[in-house]
Motif scaffolding. Structure first.
Motif, PDB file in Angstrom:
ATOM      1  N   LEU A   1       0.849  -1.183   0.000  1.00  0.00           N
ATOM      2  CA  LEU A   1       0.000   0.000   0.000  1.00  0.00           C
ATOM      3  C   LEU A   1       0.888   1.236   0.000  1.00  0.00           C
ATOM      4  CD1 LEU A   1      -2.517  -1.008   2.813  1.00  0.00           C
ATOM      5  CD2 LEU A   1      -2.772  -1.333   0.348  1.00  0.00           C
TER       6      LEU A   1
ATOM      7  N   GLN B   1       0.845   5.041   0.992  1.00  0.00           N
ATOM      8  CA  GLN B   1       0.012   5.852   1.864  1.00  0.00           C
ATOM      9  C   GLN B   1       0.567   7.268   2.013  1.00  0.00           C
ATOM     10  OE1 GLN B   1       0.118   3.362   5.429  1.00  0.00           O
ATOM     11  NE2 GLN B   1      -1.921   2.579   4.903  1.00  0.00           N
ATOM     12  N   ARG B   2      -0.348   8.197   2.297  1.00  0.00           N
ATOM     13  CA  ARG B   2       0.042   9.578   2.596  1.00  0.00           C
ATOM     14  C   ARG B   2      -0.421   9.905   4.006  1.00  0.00           C
ATOM     15  NH1 ARG B   2      -4.380  12.745   2.642  1.00  0.00           N
ATOM     16  NH2 ARG B   2      -6.145  12.108   1.370  1.00  0.00           N
TER      17      ARG B   2
ATOM     18  N   TRP C   1      -2.551   7.604   8.598  1.00  0.00           N
ATOM     19  CA  TRP C   1      -2.172   7.360   7.210  1.00  0.00           C
ATOM     20  C   TRP C   1      -3.400   6.941   6.421  1.00  0.00           C
ATOM     21  CZ3 TRP C   1       2.616   8.610   5.592  1.00  0.00           C
ATOM     22  CH2 TRP C   1       3.592   8.795   6.568  1.00  0.00           C
ATOM     23  N   VAL C   2      -3.478   7.420   5.183  1.00  0.00           N
ATOM     24  CA  VAL C   2      -4.564   7.089   4.272  1.00  0.00           C
ATOM     25  C   VAL C   2      -3.955   6.425   3.042  1.00  0.00           C
ATOM     26  CG1 VAL C   2      -6.356   8.044   2.778  1.00  0.00           C
ATOM     27  CG2 VAL C   2      -5.989   9.004   5.046  1.00  0.00           C
ATOM     28  N   THR C   3      -4.540   5.313   2.617  1.00  0.00           N
ATOM     29  CA  THR C   3      -4.033   4.595   1.452  1.00  0.00           C
ATOM     30  C   THR C   3      -4.387   5.337   0.171  1.00  0.00           C
ATOM     31  OG1 THR C   3      -4.175   2.474   2.598  1.00  0.00           O
ATOM     32  CG2 THR C   3      -4.130   2.418   0.183  1.00  0.00           C
TER      33      THR C   3
ATOM     34  N   SER D   1      -2.916   0.642  -3.981  1.00  0.00           N
ATOM     35  CA  SER D   1      -2.221  -0.619  -3.721  1.00  0.00           C
ATOM     36  C   SER D   1      -1.608  -1.065  -5.037  1.00  0.00           C
ATOM     37  CB  SER D   1      -3.177  -1.675  -3.166  1.00  0.00           C
ATOM     38  OG  SER D   1      -4.192  -1.953  -4.095  1.00  0.00           O
TER      39      SER D   1
ATOM     40  N   MET E   1       5.415  10.370   1.480  1.00  0.00           N
ATOM     41  CA  MET E   1       4.546   9.207   1.620  1.00  0.00           C
ATOM     42  C   MET E   1       5.327   8.028   2.179  1.00  0.00           C
ATOM     43  SD  MET E   1       2.402   9.443  -1.892  1.00  0.00           S
ATOM     44  CE  MET E   1       1.237  10.746  -2.177  1.00  0.00           C
TER      45      MET E   1
END
Length: 111
Positions: free
Chosen positions: A11, A13-14, A29-31, A34, A75
């Protein structure tokens, strides 16, 4: 890039800063996406952080070029086993434009 070279689903993520119900700052964290990747560990470094030994592992994570749009060093990459890699650099394949190598490390700040 052959499919056999991409052996692990990861994944990207940011950071997603926000506030909890009490108004206190939270960091999460937000994906973003993927993608299948190939992870190659480059080296392991032993350093001293806050008077305690810390292991830092450097890795190159190769992903298909179309999947990398918008990926920055701010990220991280999260593996299925829970290992989080901080992205330190984004190196495109300037010849064939098939892949991008993400220069990463883990261990110092837990992603």
């Amino acid at each position: 890039m052959r499919a056999v070279q991409r052996s692990e689903l990861v994944l990207i993520q940011r950071s997603a800063d926000g506030r909890d119900e009490l108004g206190q700052p939270t960091i999460g964290w937000v994906t973003v996406t993927s993608v299948w990747a190939n992870i190659v560990h480059r080296s392991g470094l032993e350093t001293i952080r806050a008077d305690a030994p810390t292991s830092i592992v450097q890795a190159s994570i190769r992903i298909p070029a179309p999947a990398v749009a918008g990926v920055t060093p701010a990220m991280r990459v999260l593996c299925a086993d829970g290992t989080a890699y901080n992205i330190k650099g984004v190196l495109p394949d300037r010849v064939k434009r098939e892949f991008v190598d993400l220069v990463c490390e883990t261990g110092a700040s837990n992603g």
